[in-house]
Design a protein around this motif. Structure first.
Motif, short mmCIF file in Angstrom:
data_model
loop_
_atom_site.label_atom_id
_atom_site.label_comp_id
_atom_site.label_asym_id
_atom_site.label_seq_id
_atom_site.Cartn_x
_atom_site.Cartn_y
_atom_site.Cartn_z
N GLY A 124 0.82 -1.20 0.00
CA GLY A 124 0.00 0.00 0.00
C GLY A 124 0.85 1.26 0.00
O GLY A 124 0.55 2.23 -0.71
N LEU A 125 1.92 1.23 0.75
CA LEU A 125 2.84 2.37 0.82
C LEU A 125 3.51 2.61 -0.53
O LEU A 125 3.56 3.74 -1.02
N VAL A 131 6.69 6.29 -0.19
CA VAL A 131 7.80 5.67 0.55
C VAL A 131 8.83 6.76 0.83
O VAL A 131 9.39 7.34 -0.09
N PRO A 132 9.06 7.05 2.11
CA PRO A 132 10.02 8.11 2.44
C PRO A 132 11.44 7.73 2.02
O PRO A 132 11.82 6.56 2.05
N ALA A 133 12.23 8.73 1.67
CA ALA A 133 13.62 8.50 1.26
C ALA A 133 14.49 8.14 2.46
O ALA A 133 15.48 7.42 2.33
N ASP A 134 14.13 8.62 3.62
CA ASP A 134 14.89 8.40 4.84
C ASP A 134 14.46 7.08 5.51
O ASP A 134 13.26 6.84 5.69
N ASP A 135 15.42 6.22 5.87
CA ASP A 135 15.09 4.94 6.48
C ASP A 135 14.36 5.09 7.81
O ASP A 135 13.48 4.29 8.14
N ARG A 136 14.70 6.11 8.57
CA ARG A 136 14.03 6.32 9.85
C ARG A 136 12.54 6.63 9.62
O ARG A 136 11.67 6.12 10.32
N ALA A 137 12.26 7.47 8.64
CA ALA A 137 10.87 7.79 8.31
C ALA A 137 10.14 6.57 7.77
O ALA A 137 8.96 6.36 8.07
N GLN A 153 15.72 -4.21 9.93
CA GLN A 153 16.58 -3.65 8.89
C GLN A 153 16.35 -4.35 7.55
O GLN A 153 16.28 -3.70 6.52
N ALA A 154 16.22 -5.66 7.57
CA ALA A 154 15.97 -6.40 6.33
C ALA A 154 14.62 -6.03 5.72
O ALA A 154 14.47 -5.97 4.50
N ILE A 155 13.63 -5.76 6.58
CA ILE A 155 12.31 -5.35 6.08
C ILE A 155 12.41 -4.00 5.40
O ILE A 155 11.88 -3.80 4.30
N VAL A 156 13.11 -3.07 6.02
CA VAL A 156 13.31 -1.74 5.43
C VAL A 156 14.05 -1.88 4.10
O VAL A 156 13.67 -1.25 3.11
N GLU A 157 15.07 -2.72 4.05
CA GLU A 157 15.80 -2.94 2.80
C GLU A 157 14.90 -3.52 1.72
O GLU A 157 14.98 -3.11 0.55
N ALA A 158 14.05 -4.46 2.09
CA ALA A 158 13.14 -5.07 1.11
C ALA A 158 12.17 -4.05 0.55
O ALA A 158 11.94 -3.98 -0.68
N VAL A 159 11.59 -3.23 1.41
CA VAL A 159 10.64 -2.22 0.96
C VAL A 159 11.35 -1.20 0.08
O VAL A 159 10.85 -0.81 -0.98
N ARG A 160 12.53 -0.78 0.50
CA ARG A 160 13.29 0.18 -0.28
C ARG A 160 13.63 -0.39 -1.66
O ARG A 160 13.48 0.28 -2.68
N ALA A 162 12.06 -2.78 -3.38
CA ALA A 162 10.85 -2.88 -4.21
C ALA A 162 10.34 -1.51 -4.62
O ALA A 162 9.89 -1.33 -5.76
N ALA A 163 10.43 -0.51 -3.74
CA ALA A 163 9.99 0.83 -4.08
C ALA A 163 10.87 1.42 -5.17
O ALA A 163 10.37 2.06 -6.11
#
Length: 170
Positions: A124-125, A131-137, A153-160, A162-163
């Protein structure tokens, strides 16, 4: 419905009128108790087991589905109140193929229990283009989905991943 079996002394629930749910692109007529959650209807009446019951209180995100593209916790959403198009992990299987591959490639899941909710929220995001450019966001955007295994961290990497792929494709 399986999760809400009546306990001794609890009043009997009355059935609600038939509700129409637009689910994964198809209309479904469901008749459920007035207090039946969307999660109850998805799992018990429609047989869609991908949306998980975690906490049952709207705290863990395992039951996340999209309603008109917005992440919603199915365990605290009354089915009779749902208006709009509902998408579950089953309905996102094909559209979220790249996201699912990114989860696998980065090791973004271990036990896998939270994965459907994580993938639904992330899809959905990504689809919204927010999808924010900043990992913290990004972590903040994903905070409604708890994972006890990966450390995020791996989840953030996966979303980044795919985005970025979705942005490059459009």
């Amino acid at each position: 419905m399986g999760r809400h079996r009546r306990q001794r002394g609890e009043p009997a629930r009355t059935e609600s009128p038939i509700t129409t749910l637009t689910l994964n692109g198809e209309e479904h007529q469901v008749s459920a108790a007035a207090d039946a959650t969307l999660l109850d209807v998805l799992r018990d009446e429609l047989g869609l087991q991908g949306t998980k019951l975690g906490c049952g209180r709207g705290e863990c995100g395992a039951c996340t589905v999209l309603v008109d593209g917005r992440a919603v916790l199915a365990c605290i959403t009354l089915a009779s109140r749902v208006r709009g198009h509902v998408e579950t992990i089953e309905g996102l299987a094909e559209p979220a193929r790249a996201l699912r591959a990114a989860f696998a490639d980065t090791g973004a899941f271990q036990c896998g229990y939270c994965t459907p909710g994580q993938v639904v929220r992330a899809a959905g995001l990504i689809r919204s283009g927010a999808v924010p450019a900043d990992d913290r966001a990004l972590r903040h955007q994903l905070a409604g989905n708890i994972c006890r295994c990966t450390g995020y961290q791996a989840i953030v990497e996966a979303v980044r991943t795919a985005a970025d792929a979705a942005a490059a494709a459009s």
